[in-house]
Design a protein around this motif. Structure first.
Motif, PDB file in Angstrom:
ATOM      1  N   SER A 272      24.080  44.963  53.825  1.00 32.27           N
ATOM      2  CA  SER A 272      23.114  46.066  53.889  1.00 32.27           C
ATOM      3  C   SER A 272      23.591  47.189  54.809  1.00 32.27           C
ATOM      4  O   SER A 272      22.889  48.164  55.021  1.00 32.27           O
ATOM      5  CB  SER A 272      21.751  45.558  54.344  1.00 32.27           C
ATOM      6  N   GLN A 273      24.807  47.035  55.358  1.00 33.86           N
ATOM      7  CA  GLN A 273      25.362  48.100  56.214  1.00 33.86           C
ATOM      8  C   GLN A 273      26.589  48.692  55.529  1.00 33.86           C
ATOM      9  O   GLN A 273      27.725  48.338  55.850  1.00 33.86           O
ATOM     10  CB  GLN A 273      25.809  47.532  57.561  1.00 33.86           C
ATOM     11  N   PRO A 274      26.399  49.592  54.566  1.00 30.75           N
ATOM     12  CA  PRO A 274      27.521  50.070  53.765  1.00 30.75           C
ATOM     13  C   PRO A 274      28.647  50.711  54.577  1.00 30.75           C
ATOM     14  O   PRO A 274      29.787  50.728  54.146  1.00 30.75           O
ATOM     15  CB  PRO A 274      26.883  51.085  52.818  1.00 30.75           C
ATOM     16  N   HIS A 275      28.329  51.204  55.775  1.00 30.47           N
ATOM     17  CA  HIS A 275      29.376  51.912  56.529  1.00 30.47           C
ATOM     18  C   HIS A 275      30.072  51.024  57.547  1.00 30.47           C
ATOM     19  O   HIS A 275      30.968  51.471  58.254  1.00 30.47           O
ATOM     20  CB  HIS A 275      28.786  53.163  57.190  1.00 30.47           C
ATOM     21  N   ASN A 276      29.663  49.775  57.614  1.00 29.89           N
ATOM     22  CA  ASN A 276      30.311  48.846  58.544  1.00 29.89           C
ATOM     23  C   ASN A 276      31.739  48.554  58.044  1.00 29.89           C
ATOM     24  O   ASN A 276      31.912  48.129  56.901  1.00 29.89           O
ATOM     25  CB  ASN A 276      29.478  47.557  58.599  1.00 29.89           C
ATOM     26  N   PRO A 277      32.771  48.783  58.875  1.00 32.18           N
ATOM     27  CA  PRO A 277      34.154  48.562  58.412  1.00 32.18           C
ATOM     28  C   PRO A 277      34.425  47.110  58.009  1.00 32.18           C
ATOM     29  O   PRO A 277      35.368  46.834  57.263  1.00 32.18           O
ATOM     30  CB  PRO A 277      35.021  48.975  59.607  1.00 32.18           C
ATOM     31  N   ALA A 278      33.584  46.174  58.459  1.00 31.82           N
ATOM     32  CA  ALA A 278      33.778  44.760  58.070  1.00 31.82           C
ATOM     33  C   ALA A 278      33.403  44.535  56.608  1.00 31.82           C
ATOM     34  O   ALA A 278      33.773  43.531  56.009  1.00 31.82           O
ATOM     35  CB  ALA A 278      32.926  43.857  58.957  1.00 31.82           C
ATOM     36  N   VAL A 279      32.649  45.489  56.021  1.00 33.23           N
ATOM     37  CA  VAL A 279      32.244  45.356  54.615  1.00 33.23           C
ATOM     38  C   VAL A 279      33.317  46.034  53.763  1.00 33.23           C
ATOM     39  O   VAL A 279      33.278  47.232  53.515  1.00 33.23           O
ATOM     40  CB  VAL A 279      30.850  45.984  54.378  1.00 33.23           C
ATOM     41  N   LYS A 280      34.287  45.230  53.355  1.00 31.33           N
ATOM     42  CA  LYS A 280      35.441  45.790  52.632  1.00 31.33           C
ATOM     43  C   LYS A 280      35.210  45.726  51.137  1.00 31.33           C
ATOM     44  O   LYS A 280      34.445  44.908  50.641  1.00 31.33           O
ATOM     45  CB  LYS A 280      36.694  44.994  52.974  1.00 31.33           C
ATOM     46  N   LYS A 281      35.924  46.565  50.407  1.00 32.86           N
ATOM     47  CA  LYS A 281      35.858  46.564  48.939  1.00 32.86           C
ATOM     48  C   LYS A 281      36.287  45.195  48.405  1.00 32.86           C
ATOM     49  O   LYS A 281      37.044  44.484  49.046  1.00 32.86           O
ATOM     50  CB  LYS A 281      36.814  47.621  48.392  1.00 32.86           C
ATOM     51  N   PRO A 282      35.811  44.817  47.211  1.00 34.39           N
ATOM     52  CA  PRO A 282      36.214  43.539  46.642  1.00 34.39           C
ATOM     53  C   PRO A 282      37.742  43.441  46.525  1.00 34.39           C
ATOM     54  O   PRO A 282      38.418  44.458  46.414  1.00 34.39           O
ATOM     55  CB  PRO A 282      35.583  43.550  45.252  1.00 34.39           C
ATOM     56  N   SER A 283      38.241  42.193  46.508  1.00 32.03           N
ATOM     57  CA  SER A 283      39.684  41.982  46.362  1.00 32.03           C
ATOM     58  C   SER A 283      40.164  42.577  45.049  1.00 32.03           C
ATOM     59  O   SER A 283      39.402  42.680  44.102  1.00 32.03           O
ATOM     60  CB  SER A 283      40.006  40.506  46.300  1.00 32.03           C
ATOM     61  N   PRO A 284      41.443  42.946  44.986  1.00 34.63           N
ATOM     62  CA  PRO A 284      41.960  43.439  43.720  1.00 34.63           C
ATOM     63  C   PRO A 284      41.898  42.368  42.641  1.00 34.63           C
ATOM     64  O   PRO A 284      41.779  41.182  42.942  1.00 34.63           O
ATOM     65  CB  PRO A 284      43.411  43.790  44.043  1.00 34.63           C
ATOM     66  N   LEU A 285      42.009  42.810  41.398  1.00 36.20           N
ATOM     67  CA  LEU A 285      41.993  41.861  40.278  1.00 36.20           C
ATOM     68  C   LEU A 285      43.174  40.919  40.366  1.00 36.20           C
ATOM     69  O   LEU A 285      44.256  41.297  40.777  1.00 36.20           O
ATOM     70  CB  LEU A 285      42.071  42.617  38.959  1.00 36.20           C
ATOM     71  N   ALA A 286      42.945  39.687  39.922  1.00 41.69           N
ATOM     72  CA  ALA A 286      44.042  38.732  39.869  1.00 41.69           C
ATOM     73  C   ALA A 286      44.986  39.107  38.730  1.00 41.69           C
ATOM     74  O   ALA A 286      44.604  39.831  37.813  1.00 41.69           O
ATOM     75  CB  ALA A 286      43.479  37.343  39.645  1.00 41.69           C
ATOM     76  N   ALA A 287      46.192  38.626  38.793  1.00 42.45           N
ATOM     77  CA  ALA A 287      47.172  38.880  37.739  1.00 42.45           C
ATOM     78  C   ALA A 287      46.666  38.325  36.407  1.00 42.45           C
ATOM     79  O   ALA A 287      45.825  37.426  36.395  1.00 42.45           O
ATOM     80  CB  ALA A 287      48.484  38.220  38.118  1.00 42.45           C
ATOM     81  N   PRO A 288      47.163  38.838  35.265  1.00 41.56           N
ATOM     82  CA  PRO A 288      46.635  38.437  33.972  1.00 41.56           C
ATOM     83  C   PRO A 288      46.545  36.930  33.726  1.00 41.56           C
ATOM     84  O   PRO A 288      45.632  36.467  33.087  1.00 41.56           O
ATOM     85  CB  PRO A 288      47.602  39.077  32.971  1.00 41.56           C
ATOM     86  N   THR A 289      47.476  36.158  34.246  1.00 41.77           N
ATOM     87  CA  THR A 289      47.372  34.709  34.048  1.00 41.77           C
ATOM     88  C   THR A 289      46.457  34.147  35.119  1.00 41.77           C
ATOM     89  O   THR A 289      46.684  34.362  36.299  1.00 41.77           O
ATOM     90  CB  THR A 289      48.743  34.049  34.142  1.00 41.77           C
ATOM     91  N   ALA A 290      45.420  33.487  34.676  1.00 38.09           N
ATOM     92  CA  ALA A 290      44.377  33.072  35.614  1.00 38.09           C
ATOM     93  C   ALA A 290      44.755  31.885  36.467  1.00 38.09           C
ATOM     94  O   ALA A 290      44.062  31.531  37.382  1.00 38.09           O
ATOM     95  CB  ALA A 290      43.092  32.775  34.837  1.00 38.09           C
ATOM     96  N   SER A 291      45.819  31.233  36.202  1.00 41.45           N
ATOM     97  CA  SER A 291      46.136  30.055  36.997  1.00 41.45           C
ATOM     98  C   SER A 291      46.928  30.439  38.228  1.00 41.45           C
ATOM     99  O   SER A 291      47.469  31.508  38.304  1.00 41.45           O
ATOM    100  CB  SER A 291      46.939  29.072  36.161  1.00 41.45           C
TER     101      SER A 291
END
Ligand code: NDP
Length: 291
Positions: A272-291
């Motif tokens: 609920s604190q959008p400007h808190n630096p601890a609230v980071k963007k989601p991780s990047p997408l995983a590579a095409p092979t899911a394993s």
């Protein structure tokens, strides 16, 4: 040599908006569990193959988001009672032998509405807009809260009616067409469409909202979603995004996978604190092979 960490993730299409990697990362830290959690963007035609690849490669669990929840139910070897009732799965687990499916969406929503937001559903009128995989998971848990009626309104009325018909044995639920909705104001209006993800708002008649209506968007975003903005413009009593549902359903999934229940309050407070630096963007997408 260090052991490979247990692998988890969320699979959807789209999925880049998801904050589940952040939330499960916080849960893992809080409970001292060592694991990885990634995003997997997989189109419907590749869903089954990619899930099977993920588990064959040692994956332990997947959250499932739009539009794959019914397809996830279809590939499981066994289903929990609530997933079977919903016909939709948002939590897949693999023990090396069996793929099990559960649905934590309804428990997550109910916990957010009752425990976090302090709402009363008993004897209230509830409207759900949308008739997709998420709605399947929340109808039975909402009916357990004893609303006077639960209306499911969809832009595809046959879909909304067919979905409601699956649950009429559990309570007063019916489906109808969204543009034809002329039923007066509701106490709780839940937007369960994917429209917010593209900045759109479903065509909900103004009469559905009055000054005491609580408008709840299952979608969530940093800043207001389009639906929350629309709800405020209609003069609703309160407008809320789905962060609480997201965190609560995630806690339930985490418990299924790791046998330990994380505490949700601190994670919700941080989100609920959008400007808190601890609230980071989601991780990047995983590579095409899911394993
Ligand atoms: P699905 O893709 O299964 O279903 C989407 C639904 O939205 C369909 O019924 C579709 O209608 C409807 N829809 C899409 N655009 C519009 C529009 N412009 N007007 C009217 N109806 C529209 O998605 P899910 O059910 O899995 O997810 C729905 C939403 O809920 C998503 O935003 C998702 O992120 C969110 N969600 C949030 C959770 C949380 O924890 N906070 C948990 C689960 C979901 P039609 O049937 O006609 O195609």
């Amino acid at each position: 040599m260090s052991a490979r960490l247990d692998q988890y993730g969320v699979i959807g299409h789209p999925v880049a908006h998801s904050w589940s990697p952040f939330i499960h990362g916080m849960f893992a830290k809080q409970t001292g569990q060592e694991l990885t959690y990634r995003l997997y963007d997989v189109a419907p035609e590749q869903f089954r193959e990619r899930v099977l690849d993920f588990f064959a490669g040692g994956g332990r669990g997947l959250n499932v988001t739009l539009p794959h929840k019914p397809a996830a139910a279809a590939l499981c070897n066994e289903l929990s009672a609530r997933a079977e009732r919903a016909g939709a799965v948002n939590t897949l687990s693999f023990d090396g032998r069996v793929i099990s499916g559960d649905n934590t969406d309804g428990a997550g929503l109910a916990r957010d509405l009752i425990s976090n937001l302090g709402l009363t559903i008993a004897r209230r009128r509830v409207l759900i807009v949308g008739a997709g995989g998420a709605v399947r998971g929340v109808i039975a848990p909402l009916l357990e809260l004893d609303p006077v009626e639960l209306v499911i309104a969809g832009r595809s009325p046959e879909r909304a009616q067919a979905l409601a018909a699956e649950f009429t044995d559990l309570g007063p639920v019916r489906g109808c067409a969204l543009p034809e909705l002329s039923l007066g104001a509701f106490d709780l209006l839940i937007n369960a469409t994917s429209a917010s993800l593209s900045g759109e708002v479903p065509e909900i008649p103004h009469e559905a909202v009055n000054a005491t209506t609580v408008c709840y968007d299952m979608a969530y975003a940093k800043g207001e979603t389009a639906f929350v903005r629309w709800a405020r413009n209609q003069g609703c009593g309160r407008a809320v995004q789905g962060w609480g549902m997201l965190v609560e359903q995630a806690a339930e999934s985490f418990q299924i996978w790791r046998g330990i229940r994380p505490e949700t309050g601190a994670v919700l407070a941080l989100l609920s604190q959008p400007h808190n630096p601890a609230v980071k963007k989601p991780s990047p997408l995983a590579a095409p092979t899911a394993s």
